[in-house]
Design an enzyme around this catalytic site. Structure first.
Site, PDB file in Angstrom:
ATOM      1  N   HIS A  45       0.839  -1.199   0.000  1.00  0.00           N
ATOM      2  CA  HIS A  45       0.000   0.000   0.000  1.00  0.00           C
ATOM      3  C   HIS A  45       0.885   1.264   0.000  1.00  0.00           C
ATOM      4  O   HIS A  45       0.619   2.215  -0.740  1.00  0.00           O
ATOM      5  CB  HIS A  45      -0.870   0.058   1.263  1.00  0.00           C
ATOM      6  CG  HIS A  45      -1.924  -1.001   1.363  1.00  0.00           C
ATOM      7  ND1 HIS A  45      -2.162  -1.705   2.522  1.00  0.00           N
ATOM      8  CD2 HIS A  45      -2.833  -1.450   0.465  1.00  0.00           C
ATOM      9  CE1 HIS A  45      -3.176  -2.548   2.326  1.00  0.00           C
ATOM     10  NE2 HIS A  45      -3.592  -2.411   1.088  1.00  0.00           N
TER      11      HIS A  45
ATOM     12  N   ARG B 279      -1.439  -6.487  -7.909  1.00  0.00           N
ATOM     13  CA  ARG B 279      -0.289  -7.313  -7.548  1.00  0.00           C
ATOM     14  C   ARG B 279      -0.055  -8.419  -8.560  1.00  0.00           C
ATOM     15  O   ARG B 279       1.073  -8.776  -8.852  1.00  0.00           O
ATOM     16  CB  ARG B 279      -0.501  -7.958  -6.169  1.00  0.00           C
ATOM     17  CG  ARG B 279      -0.394  -6.994  -5.029  1.00  0.00           C
ATOM     18  CD  ARG B 279      -0.905  -7.605  -3.767  1.00  0.00           C
ATOM     19  NE  ARG B 279      -2.313  -7.940  -3.923  1.00  0.00           N
ATOM     20  CZ  ARG B 279      -3.140  -8.223  -2.923  1.00  0.00           C
ATOM     21  NH1 ARG B 279      -2.670  -8.264  -1.696  1.00  0.00           N
ATOM     22  NH2 ARG B 279      -4.402  -8.501  -3.132  1.00  0.00           N
TER      23      ARG B 279
ATOM     24  N   SER C 277      -2.948  -7.630   3.356  1.00  0.00           N
ATOM     25  CA  SER C 277      -3.313  -7.391   4.762  1.00  0.00           C
ATOM     26  C   SER C 277      -3.720  -8.698   5.441  1.00  0.00           C
ATOM     27  O   SER C 277      -3.394  -8.934   6.607  1.00  0.00           O
ATOM     28  CB  SER C 277      -4.467  -6.394   4.840  1.00  0.00           C
ATOM     29  OG  SER C 277      -4.080  -5.159   4.308  1.00  0.00           O
TER      30      SER C 277
ATOM     31  N   LYS D   7     -19.399  -5.124   7.916  1.00  0.00           N
ATOM     32  CA  LYS D   7     -19.089  -6.019   6.801  1.00  0.00           C
ATOM     33  C   LYS D   7     -18.243  -7.224   7.209  1.00  0.00           C
ATOM     34  O   LYS D   7     -18.627  -8.354   7.075  1.00  0.00           O
ATOM     35  CB  LYS D   7     -18.386  -5.227   5.711  1.00  0.00           C
ATOM     36  CG  LYS D   7     -18.374  -5.934   4.381  1.00  0.00           C
ATOM     37  CD  LYS D   7     -17.676  -5.103   3.331  1.00  0.00           C
ATOM     38  CE  LYS D   7     -16.882  -5.981   2.381  1.00  0.00           C
ATOM     39  NZ  LYS D   7     -15.890  -5.236   1.640  1.00  0.00           N
TER      40      LYS D   7
HETATM   41  O1  PNS Z   1      -8.831  -3.037   0.221  1.00  0.00           O
HETATM   42  P1  PNS Z   1     -10.017  -3.643  -0.452  1.00  0.00           P
HETATM   43  O2  PNS Z   1     -10.832  -4.473   0.535  1.00  0.00           O
HETATM   44  O3  PNS Z   1      -9.678  -4.383  -1.717  1.00  0.00           O
HETATM   45  O4  PNS Z   1     -10.950  -2.394  -0.888  1.00  0.00           O
HETATM   46  C1  PNS Z   1     -12.143  -2.616  -1.544  1.00  0.00           C
HETATM   47  C2  PNS Z   1     -12.909  -1.291  -1.714  1.00  0.00           C
HETATM   48  C3  PNS Z   1     -13.084  -0.575  -0.395  1.00  0.00           C
HETATM   49  C4  PNS Z   1     -12.153  -0.402  -2.672  1.00  0.00           C
HETATM   50  C5  PNS Z   1     -14.283  -1.675  -2.316  1.00  0.00           C
HETATM   51  O5  PNS Z   1     -14.875  -2.665  -1.548  1.00  0.00           O
HETATM   52  C6  PNS Z   1     -15.246  -0.504  -2.419  1.00  0.00           C
HETATM   53  O6  PNS Z   1     -15.074   0.384  -3.202  1.00  0.00           O
HETATM   54  N1  PNS Z   1     -16.289  -0.541  -1.575  1.00  0.00           N
HETATM   55  C7  PNS Z   1     -17.334   0.469  -1.536  1.00  0.00           C
HETATM   56  C8  PNS Z   1     -18.659  -0.055  -2.099  1.00  0.00           C
HETATM   57  C9  PNS Z   1     -18.679   0.035  -3.602  1.00  0.00           C
HETATM   58  O7  PNS Z   1     -18.612   1.115  -4.158  1.00  0.00           O
HETATM   59  N2  PNS Z   1     -18.725  -1.123  -4.299  1.00  0.00           N
HETATM   60  C10 PNS Z   1     -18.634  -1.168  -5.750  1.00  0.00           C
HETATM   61  C11 PNS Z   1     -19.896  -1.498  -6.432  1.00  0.00           C
HETATM   62  S1  PNS Z   1     -20.606  -3.026  -5.899  1.00  0.00           S
END
Ligand code: PNS
Length: 173
Positions: free
Chosen positions: A17, A91, A129, A41
């Site tokens: 990150h 990645r 993570s 969640k």
């Molecule tokens: O670090 P991560 O868990 O890969 O991050 C995922 C994240 C937070 C970028 C993603 O889950 C997100 O954008 N969540 C917000 C809800 C949303 O907009 N979802 C997309 C349409 S279903």
């Protein structure tokens, strides 16, 4: 002025990150690192406030980077910020399918927003993570995988076995 947003769970922030934040901050005029604030969640190890503290500490030397939290849809959050670009780290090919789907969904929800990808440095390509937390829970040394701000909080939460074999030099590839 291009305002970009790097969204994620960051539970917790790791060196992959940090690499993406630094490189994105050199490309875009302004970068907001946005932590998804969604305690219902999953079962996060760190609270949203703790994750934000780590990110703020680690990005303190980057003048154009701010850290924020968001709830709900990313596409809506982008609208409220007036930001034009989403930054994601890639990645491996295994990330691609999920990220492609998210990019299309977000573009569908907000056509003014582009998703861009930064290829995570090879030396952090295996770091996530989830794996960092798993290793730390077993008392393994994760000091080469995470920034000092994360390491300190992992030690505080899980005990000092986390840094048992501390060695600040990451392998270079
Ligand atoms: O670090 P991560 O868990 O890969 O991050 C995922 C994240 C937070 C970028 C993603 O889950 C997100 O954008 N969540 C917000 C809800 C949303 O907009 N979802 C997309 C349409 S279903």
């Amino acid at each position: 002025m291009i305002h970009a947003v790097y969204p994620g769970s960051f539970d917790p922030m790791h060196n992959g990150h940090a690499d993406v934040v630094r490189r994105a901050s050199r490309i875009y005029d302004k970068l907001t690192v946005a932590v998804l604030d969604n305690p219902s969640k999953r079962d996060p190890l760190f609270t949203t406030d703790e994750r934000i503290e780590i990110l703020r500490e680690t990005t303190a030397d980057m003048a154009n980077v701010t850290v924020d939290r968001f709830e709900g849809l990313l596409a809506e959050y982008m609208r409220t910020l007036g930001a034009a670009v989403i930054v994601k780290g890639l990645r491996a090919i295994s990330d691609f399918e999920y990220e492609l789907q998210m990019a299309h969904l977000n573009r569908n929800l907000n056509p003014d927003v582009e998703t861009t990808f930064i290829m995570t440095a090879t030396r952090w390509s295996y770091v996530s993570s989830t794996r960092v937390k798993e290793l730390a829970r077993y008392g393994a040394d994760v000091s080469r995988l995470v920034p000092p701000a994360t390491l300190r909080r992992l030690e505080a939460k899980l005990g000092d076995g986390v840094a048992r074999h501390a060695d600040p030099q990451p392998p270079r590839r």
